[in-house]
Design a protein around this motif. Structure first.
Motif, mmCIF file in Angstrom:
data_model
loop_
_atom_site.group_PDB
_atom_site.id
_atom_site.type_symbol
_atom_site.label_atom_id
_atom_site.label_comp_id
_atom_site.label_asym_id
_atom_site.label_seq_id
_atom_site.Cartn_x
_atom_site.Cartn_y
_atom_site.Cartn_z
ATOM 1 N N ASN A 1 0.500 -1.746 -0.237
ATOM 2 C CA ASN A 1 0.066 0.278 0.267
ATOM 3 C C ASN A 1 0.663 1.314 0.361
ATOM 4 O O ASN A 1 2.188 1.159 0.366
ATOM 5 N N HIS A 2 0.535 2.363 -1.035
ATOM 6 C CA HIS A 2 1.340 3.464 -1.116
ATOM 7 C C HIS A 2 2.284 3.688 -1.600
ATOM 8 O O HIS A 2 3.176 4.613 -1.528
ATOM 9 N N GLN A 3 2.269 2.582 -1.991
ATOM 10 C CA GLN A 3 2.882 2.154 -3.445
ATOM 11 C C GLN A 3 2.884 2.610 -4.607
ATOM 12 O O GLN A 3 1.680 2.222 -5.525
ATOM 13 N N PRO A 4 3.261 2.882 -6.363
ATOM 14 C CA PRO A 4 2.812 2.966 -7.434
ATOM 15 C C PRO A 4 1.950 1.966 -8.232
ATOM 16 O O PRO A 4 1.384 1.090 -8.219
ATOM 17 N N GLU A 5 3.278 1.328 -7.024
ATOM 18 C CA GLU A 5 3.041 -0.937 -8.192
ATOM 19 C C GLU A 5 1.715 -1.107 -7.447
ATOM 20 O O GLU A 5 0.905 -1.948 -7.793
ATOM 21 N N PHE A 6 1.663 -0.694 -6.041
ATOM 22 C CA PHE A 6 0.856 -1.215 -5.296
ATOM 23 C C PHE A 6 -0.908 -0.689 -6.560
ATOM 24 O O PHE A 6 -1.803 -1.379 -6.547
ATOM 25 N N ALA A 7 -1.052 0.454 -6.625
ATOM 26 C CA ALA A 7 -2.042 1.252 -7.432
ATOM 27 C C ALA A 7 -2.657 0.469 -8.305
ATOM 28 O O ALA A 7 -3.328 0.085 -8.748
#
Length: 373
Positions: free
Chosen positions: A338-344
């Motif tokens: 969470n809170h990483q662009p990869e998670f998005a």
């Protein structure tokens, strides 16, 4: 069987729910600016027969959607704010779709199950404290159960979030030419440097249940001018509101040290009311776990990826007032967190869609279990 009926409704709604999640994901809106997001989520409930109150309790991007008139008042929370610069890197697009799915599944069963379903559109979870604003204006009062499910890398049942405060910090100094007249300046950037060094040293004496972190948002204007004004945003987290208040006093002294050493003027102002620790309603959590197991979900017991259940949430404040649960649904994103662009990027696609439908089903089944108990 009512649970079978709820599951069938969610299966029939699957395409609609996935489209809602993808629409929110493609159009991220940050705290207090979620005008389209709130409207899209509310419309998906209105088309299922819910009565919608927009701009609920005077908050432009909040809403309340209700269905049924039974004695058991169920509250379901939808979050839809995104992160600045990161989009839906915490998966709030999925939270909204999960909540809509559970609510739409329960609506045809409301009369038989004795339910009044209340869906709260709650803005500004990412630091703005939207649920706290709603609480202070009378929302959630008298609910028999409040629920939501939050995306995470793995499934975790119980929320154990830190209490947290969000503060805006600024120093006011005096500008001067950095080469010709440096002695005439009062360096507001140096004040921040001193404060951050002091906080770094303070961490040696802080318990492991405390977190202190922040960013400078304005560090000055030009390298040849003594910075006259600097700003930042800082969070303090602790195990409870009581420990948070105790820790804040120590952290504020570090910022005061920066002002004392440089002669700058310090201002610290809260960005929202503090988020509280979570009080779990155990009967509902046990029911959720059992229902999730029935759907084939497996709860993580030891990996570092399960730590999302420590992340602060203003749902903790709701849990202090009414019975509540806040489980985490895994989207198989690891090593992305969470809170990483990869998670998005993982908050859409097959794994996210399965999590969406499973969480909506587990929440609906849990509501049926607890309302019948």
């Amino acid at each position: 069987m009512s649970k079978d009926a709820a599951a069938r409704t969610i299966a029939q709604d699957a395409e609609r729910l996935i489209q809602l999640s993808e629409l929110l994901h493609a159009n991220p809106e940050t705290a207090w600016e979620e005008h389209r997001s709130a409207r899209w989520v509310a419309e998906s409930l209105e088309e299922a027969g819910f009565a919608v109150t927009p701009a609920y309790l005077g908050l432009e991007t909040a809403f309340l959607a209700t269905y049924g008139s039974g004695p058991f008042r169920l509250g379901l929370c939808a979050e839809y704010d995104a992160l600045p610069g990161l989009g839906h890197a915490c998966g709030h697009n999925l939270i909204s779709a999960i909540t809509v799915g559970a609510a739409r599944a329960l609506a045809p069963l409301a009369d038989a199950a004795g339910l009044t379903i209340e869906v709260y559109g709650t803005p500004a979870e990412e630091g703005g404290g939207g649920k706290i604003e709603l609480l202070e204006r009378g929302a959630f009062a008298g609910l028999d159960l409040a629920m939501m499910a939050h995306p995470a890398p793995v499934d975790v049942a119980e929320a154990e979030p830190f209490a947290v405060s969000h503060s805006h910090v600024s120093y006011q100094g005096k500008a001067a030419h950095a080469a010709a007249y440096p002695q005439q300046g009062v360096n507001a950037a140096d004040a921040f440097t001193i404060a951050q060094v002091a906080i770094g040293l303070l961490r040696q004496q802080l318990p492991p249940t405390v977190r202190v972190h922040g960013v400078m948002t304005n560090g000055g204007e030009a390298p040849n001018a003594i910075p006259a004004h600097t700003e930042g945003r800082w969070y303090v987290r602790a195990e409870s509101l009581a420990q948070l208040a105790e820790t804040e006093e120590k952290v504020w002294r570090c910022f005061q040290a920066g002002a004392l050493a440089t002669g700058a003027t310090l201002d610290i102002s809260p960005e929202s009311r503090p988020y509280a620790e979570f009080r779990t309603f155990d009967p509902a959590l046990r029911a959720y776990v059992q229902n999730a197991h029935q759907l084939g979900r497996v709860f993580d017991r030891g990996s570092p990826a399960r730590a999302m259940n420590r992340a602060s949430t203003d749902m903790g404040n709701v849990s202090q007032v009414v019975p509540a649960i806040h489980p985490y649904i895994g989207i198989n994103s690891a090593p992305a967190l969470n809170h990483q662009p990869e998670f998005a990027a993982h908050c859409v696609g097959p794994d996210a869609e399965k999590a969406l439908l499973d969480a909506a089903t587990a929440l609906a089944w849990t509501a049926l279990d607890i309302s019948a108990a």
